[in-house]
Design an enzyme around this catalytic site. Sequence first.
Site, PDB file in Angstrom:
ATOM      1  N   PHE A  11       0.006  -1.642   2.174  1.00 36.28           N
ATOM      2  CA  PHE A  11      -0.258  -1.481   4.050  1.00 36.28           C
ATOM      3  C   PHE A  11      -0.584  -0.222   4.184  1.00 36.28           C
ATOM      4  O   PHE A  11      -0.104   0.625   3.363  1.00 36.28           O
ATOM      5  CB  PHE A  11       0.946  -1.495   4.860  1.00 36.28           C
TER       6      PHE A  11
ATOM      7  N   LYS B 189       1.580   5.980  -1.673  1.00 33.30           N
ATOM      8  CA  LYS B 189       0.497   6.526  -2.451  1.00 33.30           C
ATOM      9  C   LYS B 189       0.506   7.624  -2.833  1.00 33.30           C
ATOM     10  O   LYS B 189       0.664   7.202  -4.601  1.00 33.30           O
ATOM     11  CB  LYS B 189      -0.072   6.464  -1.323  1.00 33.30           C
TER      12      LYS B 189
ATOM     13  N   GLY C 216      -5.304  -9.844   5.126  1.00 31.85           N
ATOM     14  CA  GLY C 216      -7.283  -9.846   5.147  1.00 31.85           C
ATOM     15  C   GLY C 216      -6.800 -11.316   5.892  1.00 31.85           C
ATOM     16  O   GLY C 216      -7.028 -11.930   6.064  1.00 31.85           O
TER      17      GLY C 216
ATOM     18  N   SER D 292      -5.508   7.493  -1.735  1.00 32.83           N
ATOM     19  CA  SER D 292      -5.821   8.311  -0.434  1.00 32.83           C
ATOM     20  C   SER D 292      -6.102   9.932  -0.527  1.00 32.83           C
ATOM     21  O   SER D 292      -5.512  10.841  -0.758  1.00 32.83           O
ATOM     22  CB  SER D 292      -4.743   7.589   0.734  1.00 32.83           C
TER      23      SER D 292
ATOM     24  N   ASN E 234      -1.405 -11.932  -0.349  1.00 35.22           N
ATOM     25  CA  ASN E 234      -0.793 -12.096   0.746  1.00 35.22           C
ATOM     26  C   ASN E 234      -1.375 -13.160   1.756  1.00 35.22           C
ATOM     27  O   ASN E 234      -0.668 -13.123   2.535  1.00 35.22           O
ATOM     28  CB  ASN E 234       0.541 -11.914   0.332  1.00 35.22           C
TER      29      ASN E 234
ATOM     30  N   TYR F  85       2.986   6.609   4.628  1.00 30.39           N
ATOM     31  CA  TYR F  85       2.096   6.202   3.704  1.00 30.39           C
ATOM     32  C   TYR F  85       1.684   6.708   2.801  1.00 30.39           C
ATOM     33  O   TYR F  85       1.387   6.478   1.926  1.00 30.39           O
ATOM     34  CB  TYR F  85       1.074   5.463   4.939  1.00 30.39           C
TER      35      TYR F  85
HETATM   36  N1  LIG Z   1      -9.618   1.744   4.773  1.00 30.85           N
HETATM   37  C1  LIG Z   1      -9.931   3.239   4.100  1.00 30.85           C
HETATM   38  O1  LIG Z   1     -10.224   4.113   4.784  1.00 30.85           O
HETATM   39  C2  LIG Z   1      -9.190   3.630   3.610  1.00 30.85           C
HETATM   40  C3  LIG Z   1      -9.050   5.399   3.147  1.00 30.85           C
HETATM   41  C4  LIG Z   1      -8.008   5.404   2.156  1.00 30.85           C
HETATM   42  C5  LIG Z   1      -7.238   4.676   1.077  1.00 30.85           C
HETATM   43  N2  LIG Z   1      -8.024   3.422   1.102  1.00 30.85           N
HETATM   44  C6  LIG Z   1      -6.207   2.056   0.455  1.00 30.85           C
HETATM   45  O2  LIG Z   1      -7.307   1.359   0.271  1.00 30.85           O
HETATM   46  C7  LIG Z   1      -6.924  -0.027   0.048  1.00 30.85           C
HETATM   47  C8  LIG Z   1      -8.083  -1.353   0.765  1.00 30.85           C
HETATM   48  O3  LIG Z   1      -7.517  -0.239   2.591  1.00 30.85           O
HETATM   49  P1  LIG Z   1      -8.556  -1.219   3.487  1.00 30.85           P
HETATM   50  O4  LIG Z   1      -8.962  -1.026   4.619  1.00 30.85           O
HETATM   51  O5  LIG Z   1      -9.182  -2.242   2.886  1.00 30.85           O
HETATM   52  O6  LIG Z   1      -6.969  -2.792   3.586  1.00 30.85           O
HETATM   53  P2  LIG Z   1      -6.848  -3.613   4.066  1.00 30.85           P
HETATM   54  O7  LIG Z   1      -5.060  -4.039   4.737  1.00 30.85           O
HETATM   55  O8  LIG Z   1      -8.320  -4.456   4.871  1.00 30.85           O
HETATM   56  O9  LIG Z   1      -6.402  -4.899   2.853  1.00 30.85           O
HETATM   57  C9  LIG Z   1      -5.322  -5.035   1.966  1.00 30.85           C
HETATM   58  C10 LIG Z   1      -5.525  -6.636   1.588  1.00 30.85           C
HETATM   59  O10 LIG Z   1      -3.712  -6.091   0.724  1.00 30.85           O
HETATM   60  C11 LIG Z   1      -3.078  -7.118   1.661  1.00 30.85           C
HETATM   61  N3  LIG Z   1      -1.507  -6.995   1.032  1.00 30.85           N
HETATM   62  C12 LIG Z   1      -0.839  -6.272   1.302  1.00 30.85           C
HETATM   63  N4  LIG Z   1       0.335  -6.041   1.283  1.00 30.85           N
HETATM   64  C13 LIG Z   1       0.415  -7.157   0.034  1.00 30.85           C
HETATM   65  C14 LIG Z   1       1.358  -7.918  -1.141  1.00 30.85           C
HETATM   66  N5  LIG Z   1       2.255  -6.707  -1.243  1.00 30.85           N
HETATM   67  N6  LIG Z   1       0.595  -8.675  -1.958  1.00 30.85           N
HETATM   68  C15 LIG Z   1      -0.552  -9.186  -1.529  1.00 30.85           C
HETATM   69  N7  LIG Z   1      -1.755  -8.564  -1.024  1.00 30.85           N
HETATM   70  C16 LIG Z   1      -1.037  -7.326   0.079  1.00 30.85           C
HETATM   71  C17 LIG Z   1      -3.490  -7.474   2.340  1.00 30.85           C
HETATM   72  O11 LIG Z   1      -3.403  -8.969   2.935  1.00 30.85           O
HETATM   73  C18 LIG Z   1      -4.844  -7.649   2.633  1.00 30.85           C
HETATM   74  O12 LIG Z   1      -6.297  -8.259   2.636  1.00 30.85           O
HETATM   75  C19 LIG Z   1      -5.244   0.152   0.676  1.00 30.85           C
HETATM   76  O13 LIG Z   1      -4.560   0.431  -0.712  1.00 30.85           O
HETATM   77  C20 LIG Z   1      -5.214   1.173   2.057  1.00 30.85           C
HETATM   78  O14 LIG Z   1      -4.296   2.101   0.958  1.00 30.85           O
HETATM   79  C21 LIG Z   1      -8.412   2.728   2.820  1.00 30.85           C
END
Ligand SMILES: NC(=O)c1ccc[n+]([C@@H]2O[C@H](COP(=O)([O-])OP(=O)(O)OC[C@H]3O[C@@H](n4cnc5c(N)ncnc54)[C@H](O)[C@@H]3O)[C@@H](O)[C@H]2O)c1
Length: 329
Positions: free
Chosen positions: A75, A144, A35, A116, A31, A140
């Site tokens: 999120f 998860k 992103g 996570s 959405n 958060y």
């Molecule tokens: N970055 C990290 O170190 C890390 C660590 C543990 C877990 N995670 C998990 O990994 C996943 C990706 O992390 P990231 O760092 O790439 O996050 P990010 O915020 O860069 O990417 C998440 C994407 O999901 C989209 N999004 C969010 N809610 C949405 C919805 N309801 N419908 C459609 N799109 C939606 C956002 O626009 C974004 O592009 C997440 O679930 C996060 O919780 C990340």
Amino acid sequence: MILVTGAAGYIGSVTTELLDARGVGVVALDNLSRGHRASVARHVPFYLGDVGNRELVAQIAREHEIDACIHFAAFAYVGESTAEPARYFQNNVEQGIELLGALLEAGVRRFVFSSSCATYGEPQQVPIPEEHPQKPTNPYGWSKLFVERILESYDQAYDLKFVALRYFNAAGATERLGEHHDPESHLIPNVLAAAQGQLPAVSVFGNDYPTSDGTAVRDYIHVSDLAAAHILALDHLGRGGESSRINLGTGTGYSVLEVIDAARRVTDRPIDIKVEPRRAGDPSHLVANADKARSVLGWRPEYAELYRIIQTAWEWKLTHPNGYESTGD
Ligand SMILES: NC(=O)c1ccc[n+]([C@@H]2O[C@H](COP(=O)([O-])OP(=O)(O)OC[C@H]3O[C@@H](n4cnc5c(N)ncnc54)[C@H](O)[C@@H]3O)[C@@H](O)[C@H]2O)c1
């Protein structure tokens, strides 16, 4: 075809790029709340919308033959989740349930979920194995964990096979794709912003932890290694593998000051620090026991050294000083 939700986010975009490079058909759903459209190649089918929009997910499933879903969309700010838990449970849990409902209706039975290390809470044992008790310390982490529990019930009732990948700290970049969050809460992009003069100093939250230099220790894993693990998880499910929960980390921890020192060496620039109080709910050590990813998935991270991980992030930062805004998209 593989449906990738959150495909325009940091880890989702790198995984989409890797699937596409390997010739696996991929459909992107995001959405764009957090992103960047520019992070998904134009030839990849892209759907703009919420994962909780059942009609849209049903339409995607009608228009493409979806075999499996990798669900990144969520999120992911711990602090924001504490201030606005309702938003987090709505986005990460309620919408996740709608997504699963639409996928099951469409006959999709394979699901890879971005979980996570935040589901463990305060570690009682480090490195942390998958059997470690899960007691999140923020909404958060709970969001998860709820989805993990929902997946377990759906496996038993509806034969949905899943792999919940519990990531530690994602870092680094590919040539084209990197980390661009606004605001940025992750250490390495902030350290590099300080190296570039975009921040006066890097905040170090707490220097009185029981670690070698008093700063918190984390397990940094390269985003390309994370992406590769998702493809291995799909392969595992494709072979009829059992549902699994698997840590993704390297098993090696680095302190905040070690990260900053490595970044000084990579960038050859001064990086000032500002010591601030500890943040609530920040454990001293978060390091994965990464044995299961190796034994079940056959996963071997290519980037074992922090220096190299930071080097890839720095190369991306130099070509994208303002992240995706630098590309004009
Ligand atoms: N970055 C990290 O170190 C890390 C660590 C543990 C877990 N995670 C998990 O990994 C996943 C990706 O992390 P990231 O760092 O790439 O996050 P990010 O915020 O860069 O990417 C998440 C994407 O999901 C989209 N999004 C969010 N809610 C949405 C919805 N309801 N419908 C459609 N799109 C939606 C956002 O626009 C974004 O592009 C997440 O679930 C996060 O919780 C990340």
